[in-house]
Design a protein around this motif. Sequence first.
Motif, PDB file in Angstrom:
ATOM      1  N   UNK A 180      39.513  -3.793   2.843  1.00  0.00           N
ATOM      2  CA  UNK A 180      38.050  -3.780   2.857  1.00  0.00           C
ATOM      3  C   UNK A 180      37.486  -4.335   4.157  1.00  0.00           C
ATOM      4  N   UNK A 181      36.326  -3.830   4.559  1.00  0.00           N
ATOM      5  CA  UNK A 181      35.633  -4.341   5.735  1.00  0.00           C
ATOM      6  C   UNK A 181      35.001  -5.694   5.407  1.00  0.00           C
ATOM      7  N   UNK A 182      34.514  -6.366   6.436  1.00  0.00           N
ATOM      8  CA  UNK A 182      33.804  -7.625   6.224  1.00  0.00           C
ATOM      9  C   UNK A 182      32.580  -7.411   5.344  1.00  0.00           C
ATOM     10  N   UNK A 183      31.916  -6.264   5.516  1.00  0.00           N
ATOM     11  CA  UNK A 183      30.748  -5.952   4.694  1.00  0.00           C
ATOM     12  C   UNK A 183      31.131  -5.867   3.221  1.00  0.00           C
ATOM     13  N   UNK A 184      32.257  -5.212   2.924  1.00  0.00           N
ATOM     14  CA  UNK A 184      32.711  -5.085   1.540  1.00  0.00           C
ATOM     15  C   UNK A 184      33.102  -6.448   0.972  1.00  0.00           C
ATOM     16  N   UNK A 185      33.798  -7.248   1.768  1.00  0.00           N
ATOM     17  CA  UNK A 185      34.204  -8.581   1.313  1.00  0.00           C
ATOM     18  C   UNK A 185      32.973  -9.427   1.011  1.00  0.00           C
ATOM     19  N   UNK A 186      31.958  -9.326   1.874  1.00  0.00           N
ATOM     20  CA  UNK A 186      30.727 -10.092   1.641  1.00  0.00           C
ATOM     21  C   UNK A 186      30.036  -9.627   0.356  1.00  0.00           C
ATOM     22  N   UNK A 187      30.043  -8.322   0.121  1.00  0.00           N
ATOM     23  CA  UNK A 187      29.419  -7.802  -1.101  1.00  0.00           C
ATOM     24  C   UNK A 187      30.141  -8.327  -2.342  1.00  0.00           C
ATOM     25  N   UNK A 188      31.481  -8.303  -2.308  1.00  0.00           N
ATOM     26  CA  UNK A 188      32.264  -8.818  -3.436  1.00  0.00           C
ATOM     27  C   UNK A 188      32.007 -10.316  -3.610  1.00  0.00           C
ATOM     28  N   UNK A 189      31.894 -11.026  -2.494  1.00  0.00           N
ATOM     29  CA  UNK A 189      31.591 -12.462  -2.532  1.00  0.00           C
ATOM     30  C   UNK A 189      30.251 -12.711  -3.229  1.00  0.00           C
ATOM     31  N   UNK A 190      29.241 -11.909  -2.901  1.00  0.00           N
ATOM     32  CA  UNK A 190      27.931 -12.061  -3.537  1.00  0.00           C
ATOM     33  C   UNK A 190      28.029 -11.828  -5.043  1.00  0.00           C
ATOM     34  N   UNK A 191      28.832 -10.864  -5.445  1.00  0.00           N
ATOM     35  CA  UNK A 191      29.023 -10.593  -6.868  1.00  0.00           C
ATOM     36  C   UNK A 191      29.793 -11.734  -7.533  1.00  0.00           C
ATOM     37  N   UNK A 192      30.734 -12.307  -6.801  1.00  0.00           N
ATOM     38  CA  UNK A 192      31.508 -13.443  -7.303  1.00  0.00           C
ATOM     39  C   UNK A 192      30.589 -14.638  -7.537  1.00  0.00           C
ATOM     40  N   UNK A 193      29.711 -14.896  -6.581  1.00  0.00           N
ATOM     41  CA  UNK A 193      28.767 -16.010  -6.714  1.00  0.00           C
ATOM     42  C   UNK A 193      27.949 -15.858  -7.996  1.00  0.00           C
ATOM     43  N   UNK A 194      27.402 -14.665  -8.196  1.00  0.00           N
ATOM     44  CA  UNK A 194      26.538 -14.429  -9.342  1.00  0.00           C
ATOM     45  C   UNK A 194      27.241 -14.562 -10.673  1.00  0.00           C
ATOM     46  N   UNK A 195      28.521 -14.219 -10.708  1.00  0.00           N
ATOM     47  CA  UNK A 195      29.253 -14.230 -11.974  1.00  0.00           C
ATOM     48  C   UNK A 195      29.938 -15.551 -12.263  1.00  0.00           C
ATOM     49  N   UNK A 196      30.354 -16.273 -11.230  1.00  0.00           N
ATOM     50  CA  UNK A 196      31.272 -17.396 -11.431  1.00  0.00           C
ATOM     51  C   UNK A 196      30.732 -18.776 -11.079  1.00  0.00           C
ATOM     52  N   UNK A 197      29.618 -18.863 -10.358  1.00  0.00           N
ATOM     53  CA  UNK A 197      29.110 -20.164  -9.918  1.00  0.00           C
ATOM     54  C   UNK A 197      27.884 -20.572 -10.724  1.00  0.00           C
ATOM     55  N   UNK A 198      27.712 -21.875 -10.920  1.00  0.00           N
ATOM     56  CA  UNK A 198      26.544 -22.339 -11.664  1.00  0.00           C
ATOM     57  C   UNK A 198      25.299 -22.317 -10.766  1.00  0.00           C
ATOM     58  N   UNK A 199      24.138 -22.523 -11.385  1.00  0.00           N
ATOM     59  CA  UNK A 199      22.857 -22.395 -10.680  1.00  0.00           C
ATOM     60  C   UNK A 199      22.758 -23.351  -9.507  1.00  0.00           C
TER      61      UNK A 199
END
Length: 323
Positions: A243-262
């Motif tokens: 994956x490109x850096x753009x794809x990794x960043x997108x997955x990271x954003x999805x990870x934040x939303x699903x796995x991290x608290x407020x």
Amino acid sequence: MFTLPFQIPEAPHKIKLKDSIFSIGSCFSDNIGDKLTAHKFDVVTNPLGILYNPFSIFKNLRLLLSEGLDPDNFIEAGGVYFHWDTHSAISGTGLDSFKALLETRSLTSRQSLTSANWLIITLGTIYVYKHLESGKIVANCHKIPQRHFEKLSLSQAEIEEDFFQTMELIRTINPDIKVILTVSPVRHIRDGLIENNVSKATLLQTVNNIVKKDPNTYYFPAYEILIDELRDYRFYKEDMIHPTDQAIHYIWERFIGACLDTDAIGFISEWTKVKKSLEHRPFHPDTSEHQRFLRSTLKKLEGLSRRVDVSGEMEQIKNQLTQ
């Protein structure tokens, strides 16, 4: 619309800013570990290098908490020393210094595992290689000719049993640890595309079985995000695999939303802005305008210092102040 968005189930337990994390496995474990580290989380990532197959991942986790890495698994090739249970990036030109390096990394791993709140495991492939002379399954072939190995595949039952045996050991020492499982979206084309799809399907089914049985294990769909949601070669590097850096960043954003608290999400938003300020490189650093900018950034860092260690960043700003 150039993506196929889907709803990711939120993790039943959320990562907090002060939580400690141990990340191990295939490339995504490095990607997510690096992102977490860059955002001031306490993370240990692949101290023995990237590991692709479940057998080696679970074996190393058990060894790190028990007798340590196999002392008989050191080899020498081309004047460089390797270990059958680690990645080729973890190597050395002197045996004693290489052993010392592995001992240090093993100690760091053991300390992290015994106190970690979270264990992130990324599975890459079901295919493993057995060294014919020693009869041992290796984590990496270290460019030794293929004739020295036999290629095998792990079954769902073997991977699942290995996971639960490993977690039983870990939880005798660290009973409250929670697990995030992912499957790497990177294709292992050397195995063949058909074989790669069989491998990924086996891993996905195995992870599905594990999550149903273990309430403290959550599946984050990094694989589905890249393969199905993004599903476009513009999200891949030139090799059409990673994956490109753009794809990794997108997955990271999805990870934040699903796995991290407020609270952790709020901190990341705040830290991202400060981080951009730290990366700013002015043409004229001595101007009063830039000095005001530096003092403003320092004040923000002082506010964050009550939550995370930003001493290095504060020192960086202070060294630039001239007024």
